[in-house]
Design an enzyme around this catalytic site. Sequence first.
Site, mmCIF file in Angstrom:
data_model
loop_
_atom_site.group_PDB
_atom_site.id
_atom_site.type_symbol
_atom_site.label_atom_id
_atom_site.label_comp_id
_atom_site.label_asym_id
_atom_site.label_seq_id
_atom_site.Cartn_x
_atom_site.Cartn_y
_atom_site.Cartn_z
ATOM 1 N N HIS A 1 -8.989 10.841 0.063
ATOM 2 C CA HIS A 1 -8.192 9.616 0.003
ATOM 3 C C HIS A 1 -6.897 9.819 0.784
ATOM 4 C CE1 HIS A 1 -5.794 6.298 -1.910
ATOM 5 N NE2 HIS A 1 -6.954 5.691 -1.750
ATOM 6 N N HIS B 1 0.809 -1.215 0.000
ATOM 7 C CA HIS B 1 0.000 0.000 0.000
ATOM 8 C C HIS B 1 0.844 1.268 0.000
ATOM 9 C CE1 HIS B 1 -3.586 2.398 1.608
ATOM 10 N NE2 HIS B 1 -3.989 1.846 0.477
#
Length: 605
Positions: free
Chosen positions: A508, A277
């Site tokens: 985000h 990630h």
Amino acid sequence: MSQESQHGKWTLSDSDDDDNLIPPTPPKDTNKANVKPEQKANAVNTVLNLKPKSEPNRENNVKFQPSLKTENISVPHMGSEARQAAHFNESDPVKYENSPSHEVKRKREPDEGGWNLSSSDEEAPSSAPKVKPKQSRSSPPRKKTQDTRPPSPHGVSYYKEEPSDFFEADLSAMNNSYRFYLNKVSGIDKKYNTGALHIKEILSPMFGTLKESVQFNYCFDIPWMVQQYPPEFRTKPVVIVHGEKRESKARLIQQAQPYSHIRFCQAKLDIAFGTHHTKMMLLWYEEGFRVIILTSNLIRADWYQKTQGLWMSPLYPRLPEGSPETAGESPTHFKRDLLEYLRAYRAPELAEWIDRIKEHDLSETRIYLIGSTPGRFQGPDMEKWGHLKLRKLLSENACPVQNMEKWPVIGQFSSIGSMGLDKTKWLAAEFQRTLTTLGKAGNSLGSAETPLLLVYPSVDDVRTSLEGYPAGGSLPYSIQTAQKQLWLHSYFHHWRAETSGRSSAMPHIKIYTRASPDFSQLAWFLVTSANLSKAAWGALEKNNTQMMVRSYELGVLYLPSAFVISIYIYINVTLSILLSSDQPWIWNIPYTQAPDTHGNVWVPS
């Protein structure tokens, strides 16, 4: 079993227990932060406009304006189920119909774009029942448009051209003291993009003459990524660091077939349900070397109408030949920590980059690096990664403040993992203890009394956003997880970012910080890829003698001790708690009772 609610009728296909439904958010705990009546009218502006007391040194006033010619843009082949649902709703929208019944159904059509379904950013696949909208005998009429261009997760808006001045970057407007920047957002007032950056500007010649680069990320659209490099750098060597396996890896490699200058490095994910990630760029120039740590995936949707953030390092010069290995270190040990993070990949493809970093002077860095790498760690290694690394830095470098139990901790994120049956399982026992650490004397003191304020968009925040319901594809909180931790929702606060003009640009970005009671000053500030999950931050095992981390993550920590000046924040922060009538956004149930900003409803499958 179906349930009629303010969000429409939805069905849990194989459960007859009404207790499995997620009811409205429960009443707040009495120990939560008290919000004054006048504060409820406003809400937290979590995008932080960091302003130093003194004017930073300004670089040359250089402007950059790339060509706005529209290129053929491909569809990304990776993403969570939530992102795929956004793709379906964008490419085949269901229009809101003002009729007595809002029952809808969607026929799943073949996905021309070849999206790969991987697990959501932080959550392991659940064995809980799949959520399906209750099907009715007829569907509302669809309005389809014929388009010969390839489908995209952003629908037709993917091909909209930004205004002619969208890509102008004036370096004199950039804050070089903190080097924290927001991404540009299309559709907001131009003044709010002043000092913000787009990926085309980051990769442009105004920051250096690029020779090679490395792109670490979770989600890639390689043809789109290549087009973000300016023509003169578009064939320079690129290494892509990813976490894909098997079929999804094959599809990623297939994307790159037309580009002989791209190589791959697969991150090892040895623990189940972990993800790669981390979002980072390593940029090697003729003039030196630079690091970018960011929150955006390398797909167009993440750079269009979402709130994102990044840290851009100074341009690091090359050290004189013969310099010792310890040369070029910063007061924050950034060079050591970056090299240690890269070595954790155990990847031959990164060996050359490790050697290059050793040859550069990183001494001007003023932030601390906080990374996560997969593994089970014991002894001193437990404090190298995840939230225990953050706890160690806050203990050793943060300064206690008066009445610090009144300084709230704020966490803002875009995905939520499983927290357990109650807050004692991980959130309070581990994570909140870390976030409330301030110096050795203040380690864990008052952690239970310190307000913990979590910022996560509500259904209405998403519905009224620039993207509308498809913005929820980047907020992959599932009903299966949510219904097991209703206690968590009492911590939630609306997303608001008025001072940066981004209240309608769904976040985000991931931010964790601790602010003074009047929100005028920060004890510390962290921007990172890590969402609210044990997979990202790590969890203690074996009677707290072992730390287990599933995923790769990376972020940067700002502490006042590393700056000549204090870290200030101008956010007019007051917090709007999600009321019992509000619902946190959950991606895999339909919302058909009200249209979004594009006149559509949300039918995830």
